[in-house]
Motif scaffolding. Structure first.
Motif, PDB file in Angstrom:
ATOM      1  N   UNK A  46       0.601  -1.267  -0.343  1.00  0.00           N
ATOM      2  CA  UNK A  46       0.526   0.033   0.135  1.00  0.00           C
ATOM      3  C   UNK A  46       0.928   1.189   0.131  1.00  0.00           C
ATOM      4  N   UNK A  47       1.960   1.224   0.708  1.00  0.00           N
ATOM      5  CA  UNK A  47       2.312   2.331   0.909  1.00  0.00           C
ATOM      6  C   UNK A  47       3.210   2.531  -0.194  1.00  0.00           C
ATOM      7  N   UNK A  48       4.388   1.889  -0.966  1.00  0.00           N
ATOM      8  CA  UNK A  48       4.594   1.938  -2.640  1.00  0.00           C
ATOM      9  C   UNK A  48       3.407   2.280  -3.275  1.00  0.00           C
ATOM     10  N   UNK A  49       1.924   2.118  -3.603  1.00  0.00           N
ATOM     11  CA  UNK A  49       1.090   2.266  -4.682  1.00  0.00           C
ATOM     12  C   UNK A  49       0.751   3.491  -3.982  1.00  0.00           C
ATOM     13  N   UNK A  50       0.943   3.706  -2.520  1.00  0.00           N
ATOM     14  CA  UNK A  50       0.453   5.770  -2.150  1.00  0.00           C
ATOM     15  C   UNK A  50       1.785   6.859  -3.169  1.00  0.00           C
ATOM     16  N   UNK A  51       2.796   5.575  -2.692  1.00  0.00           N
ATOM     17  CA  UNK A  51       4.315   6.751  -3.384  1.00  0.00           C
ATOM     18  C   UNK A  51       4.423   6.521  -4.425  1.00  0.00           C
ATOM     19  N   UNK A  52       3.639   5.500  -5.687  1.00  0.00           N
ATOM     20  CA  UNK A  52       4.543   6.098  -6.926  1.00  0.00           C
ATOM     21  C   UNK A  52       2.885   6.816  -7.251  1.00  0.00           C
ATOM     22  N   UNK A  53       1.868   6.973  -6.346  1.00  0.00           N
ATOM     23  CA  UNK A  53       0.294   8.193  -7.107  1.00  0.00           C
ATOM     24  C   UNK A  53       1.369   9.336  -6.773  1.00  0.00           C
ATOM     25  N   UNK A  54       1.949   9.325  -5.903  1.00  0.00           N
ATOM     26  CA  UNK A  54       2.677  10.780  -5.641  1.00  0.00           C
ATOM     27  C   UNK A  54       3.163  11.437  -7.047  1.00  0.00           C
ATOM     28  N   UNK A  55       3.832  10.276  -7.104  1.00  0.00           N
ATOM     29  CA  UNK A  55       4.237  10.678  -7.684  1.00  0.00           C
ATOM     30  C   UNK A  55       3.902  10.676  -9.122  1.00  0.00           C
ATOM     31  N   UNK A  56       2.894  10.195  -9.417  1.00  0.00           N
ATOM     32  CA  UNK A  56       2.524  11.054 -10.876  1.00  0.00           C
ATOM     33  C   UNK A  56       1.852  12.275 -10.717  1.00  0.00           C
ATOM     34  N   UNK A  57       1.479  12.473  -9.539  1.00  0.00           N
ATOM     35  CA  UNK A  57       0.493  13.628  -9.312  1.00  0.00           C
ATOM     36  C   UNK A  57       1.523  14.705  -9.662  1.00  0.00           C
ATOM     37  N   UNK A  58       2.530  14.574  -9.224  1.00  0.00           N
ATOM     38  CA  UNK A  58       3.995  15.708  -9.376  1.00  0.00           C
ATOM     39  C   UNK A  58       4.534  15.633 -10.797  1.00  0.00           C
ATOM     40  N   UNK A  59       4.230  14.187 -11.405  1.00  0.00           N
ATOM     41  CA  UNK A  59       4.840  14.262 -12.439  1.00  0.00           C
ATOM     42  C   UNK A  59       3.907  15.407 -13.430  1.00  0.00           C
ATOM     43  N   UNK A  60       2.643  15.156 -13.271  1.00  0.00           N
ATOM     44  CA  UNK A  60       1.744  15.976 -14.311  1.00  0.00           C
ATOM     45  C   UNK A  60       1.896  17.210 -13.694  1.00  0.00           C
ATOM     46  N   UNK A  61       1.601  17.406 -12.875  1.00  0.00           N
ATOM     47  CA  UNK A  61       1.749  18.996 -12.065  1.00  0.00           C
ATOM     48  C   UNK A  61       3.030  19.816 -12.874  1.00  0.00           C
ATOM     49  N   UNK A  62       4.452  18.773 -12.663  1.00  0.00           N
ATOM     50  CA  UNK A  62       5.688  19.282 -12.597  1.00  0.00           C
ATOM     51  C   UNK A  62       5.553  19.344 -15.025  1.00  0.00           C
ATOM     52  N   UNK A  63       4.995  18.817 -15.692  1.00  0.00           N
ATOM     53  CA  UNK A  63       4.756  19.707 -17.039  1.00  0.00           C
ATOM     54  C   UNK A  63       3.948  20.362 -17.219  1.00  0.00           C
ATOM     55  N   UNK A  64       3.144  20.596 -16.360  1.00  0.00           N
ATOM     56  CA  UNK A  64       2.250  21.565 -16.948  1.00  0.00           C
ATOM     57  C   UNK A  64       2.684  23.194 -16.197  1.00  0.00           C
ATOM     58  N   UNK A  65       3.359  23.704 -14.875  1.00  0.00           N
ATOM     59  CA  UNK A  65       4.086  24.558 -14.488  1.00  0.00           C
ATOM     60  C   UNK A  65       5.302  24.798 -14.402  1.00  0.00           C
ATOM     61  N   UNK A  66       6.085  24.320 -13.463  1.00  0.00           N
ATOM     62  CA  UNK A  66       7.373  24.531 -13.279  1.00  0.00           C
ATOM     63  C   UNK A  66       8.158  24.240 -13.973  1.00  0.00           C
ATOM     64  N   UNK A  67       8.395  22.948 -14.923  1.00  0.00           N
ATOM     65  CA  UNK A  67       9.444  22.588 -15.688  1.00  0.00           C
ATOM     66  C   UNK A  67      10.598  22.463 -14.650  1.00  0.00           C
ATOM     67  N   UNK A  68      10.476  21.752 -13.470  1.00  0.00           N
ATOM     68  CA  UNK A  68      11.925  21.527 -12.862  1.00  0.00           C
ATOM     69  C   UNK A  68      12.644  20.748 -13.472  1.00  0.00           C
ATOM     70  N   UNK A  69      12.446  19.424 -13.907  1.00  0.00           N
ATOM     71  CA  UNK A  69      13.057  18.472 -14.075  1.00  0.00           C
ATOM     72  C   UNK A  69      11.981  17.662 -15.473  1.00  0.00           C
ATOM     73  N   UNK A  70      11.017  18.945 -15.598  1.00  0.00           N
ATOM     74  CA  UNK A  70       9.898  18.158 -16.860  1.00  0.00           C
ATOM     75  C   UNK A  70       9.916  16.379 -16.450  1.00  0.00           C
ATOM     76  N   UNK A  71       9.224  15.957 -15.036  1.00  0.00           N
ATOM     77  CA  UNK A  71       8.565  14.517 -14.856  1.00  0.00           C
ATOM     78  C   UNK A  71       7.937  14.487 -15.887  1.00  0.00           C
ATOM     79  N   UNK A  72       7.337  15.223 -16.279  1.00  0.00           N
ATOM     80  CA  UNK A  72       6.232  14.404 -16.973  1.00  0.00           C
ATOM     81  C   UNK A  72       6.558  13.329 -18.996  1.00  0.00           C
TER      82      UNK A  72
END
Length: 539
Positions: free
Chosen positions: A1-27
């Motif tokens: 469950x913890x791994x699933x939550x971590x991957x989900x949070x990572x997916x959320x950040x990847x989406x945000x990064x490609x829409x906003x700051x492009x810090x590392x272009x995680x998308x």
């Protein structure tokens, strides 16, 4: 469950990064897959899956909001599910690619859902703008991120939960070895799709000969990809210096006669406007007005300072809530700085007209230079290292996004604010056009070396040849690949890329169908044992 939550949070950040700051272009799948591999405890697997999908995704970007395969979620989901599979890392990677590609294509159906929700939300923002309600406008802007991330986070969470059970391992143990071999070959062929799509966007008929420079550098001189890139830089600089026949941008009337802005804005006002654009420029992107809400949200601190009368303030918000769309990295900050200067100078009509005049040309230049050329070169280099199991690959790509993207946006905003509407005259001098031309030249040289170095395919077929030795007939098995290498090294990767290019440009097949064709061909030919990513070791 913890791994699933971590991957989900990572997916959320990847989406945000490609829409906003492009810090590392995680998308991008290279970054998304590599970090997903760390989260699930299989870093090499994440590198291989992310790099392969990255190369398949070259030349595929959401220009104008087009829906494309969701390679980001595909890389995360493929890595998560393959981590529970049995076998060596190479076999797991083949399964991850086999899962990630269909997932990327199928999940693209959810992308319009998120965009349609944000389209409805922008009308609520209109109401807040009419009331002069800045808090309400900001709330709608940030809430619009929710549907964007939901359509990616939910599938990631469900896939990660499925991977945590033993079902995946049970299924993969029953997969035939031939299918795994075929998917391995398909994974090595998929970069040809990305290269072909990229060449289809570039002026191949004009610059095709530049591909030969990179090809010779890799195939005959054995130069590494970084060395080829440096040669490309030198050729691009020479090319731009000798050729100055670039088109110029149209300049709005009286652009050079605009008065200098009256400094009524504080540095804090300017920083606040830029920070808003930097961190959230596209999180409220929608089908109807695209980047307009993000632009209005960025302009709001400036409008609040300049227009103490509510009627003028409301008019300013509504003015900047009109349709707007351009390159968010090379173009958006420039137009934002110019709009701020013109609003401060008391010429709001000029601010609106300059936005309209510049957003189209800047979109064409910015998207070409940044996404089609710079990104493709940087992420191809990163993916090539990642395929070797080297973490320098994603680290290099992340740094080459973080530093230049942050600096160029900051510089654009400051330059445009100082120059105001005279900015259009500077653009007409052809500086950005020369940059675009130089980037195109660099792209062709680098692609010429990348294609043979990254598209991996050899034939394992042999034929029998009978010769006479001391009067006795002797039959020898001759590898066809050896004869091909004598004719032209890396001939098969070039032919595969050329074939895929013909399917995309001449036959006009959609990328999804081209990817499917390459995968099916790879599975069949690899399963039969006729072709492989590399020649078998000689005993």
């Amino acid at each position: 469950m913890l791994v699933a939550l971590a991957l989900t949070l990572w997916a959320i950040y990847c989406t945000y990064d490609g829409l906003g700051p492009f810090l590392i272009y995680a998308q991008r799948p290279l970054i998304a897959g590599s970090v997903a591999g760390l989260i699930v405890g299989h870093p090499l697997l994440g590198l291989l899956v992310g790099a392969t999908l990255e190369l398949a995704a070259l030349g595929v970007y959401t220009y104008g909001g087009a829906t494309i395969p969701d390679y980001q979620t595909g890389a995360i989901v493929g890595t998560a599910l393959a981590a529970g599979a049995a076998g060596a890392p190479a076999a797991q990677a083949a399964i991850g690619i086999g899962v990630g590609l269909p997932a990327a294509i199928l999940l693209s159906a959810l992308d319009p859902v998120g965009k349609m929700v944000t389209t409805a939300l922008v009308h609520r923002a209109d109401g807040y703008a009419a009331d002069g309600n800045a808090r309400g406008l900001a709330m709608i802007h940030w809430v619009s991120l929710v549907p964007w991330v939901a359509v990616r986070a939910v599938p990631t969470f469900l896939a990660a939960l499925a991977a945590s059970g033993g079902l995946v391992k049970d299924i993969t143990t029953s997969i035939p070895a031939g299918f795994v071999q075929g998917m391995t070959l398909a994974g090595s062929l998929l970069p040809a799709v990305g290269f072909a799509l990229l060449l289809g966007m570039m002026e191949l008929s004009r610059y095709w000969y530049l591909l030969l420079i990179g090809f010779v550098g890799f195939a005959y001189l054995k130069l590494p990809v970084l060395g080829i890139a440096l040669i490309g830089v030198a050729v691009a600089m020479l090319f731009v210096t000798l050729k100055r026949d670039e088109p110029v941008l149209a300049v709005p009337e009286a652009a050079a006669d605009e008065p200098a802005p009256d400094p009524r804005l504080t540095k804090q006002d300017l920083r606040r406007a830029f920070r808003r654009y930097f961190w959230s420029s596209q999180i409220s992107w929608n089908y109807e007005r695209m980047q307009a809400l993000g632009f209005a949200y960025s302009m709001e601190p400036v409008l609040r300072r300049l227009y103490p009368e509510k009627a003028d303030y409301v008019a300013g918000l509504q003015r900047h809530l009109q349709f707007f769309n351009t390159s968010v990295l090379v173009g958006g900050p420039l137009i934002l700085g110019s709009s701020v200067a013109l609003e401060e100078a008391g010429t709001p009509k000029s601010a609106a007209s300059t936005k309209v005049a510049l957003m189209g040309p800047m979109a064409g230049i910015g998207d070409t230079v940044v996404f089609a050329l710079y990104n493709s070169i940087v992420f191809t280099m990163g993916a090539s290292w990642a395929l070797q199991g080297n973490w320098l690959g994603p680290a290099f790509a992340a740094v080459m996004v973080l530093v230049p993207y942050a600096l160029i946006r900051r510089w654009q905003f400051g330059f445009a604010y100082r120059e105001g509407k005279r900015l259009a005259g500077h653009l007409a001098a052809g500086a950005l056009a020369r940059v675009a031309q130089g980037a195109t030249v660099l792209g062709f040289v680098v692609l010429g070396g990348f294609i043979p170095s990254i598209v991996k395919v050899v034939t394992t077929l042999t034929y029998r040849q009978t010769t006479t030795v001391q009067g006795q007939p002797v039959t020898q098995s001759v590898a066809i690949q050896d004869r091909l290498d004598e004719l032209l090294p890396f001939l098969l990767p070039v032919l595969v890329t050329a074939g895929v290019y013909l399917l995309t440009v001449k036959a006009r097949l959609r990328p999804v169908w081209v990817i499917g064709t390459v995968v099916v061909a790879g599975v069949v030919l690899g399963w039969l044992g006729w072709f492989a990513p590399s020649a078998p070791a000689k005993s």
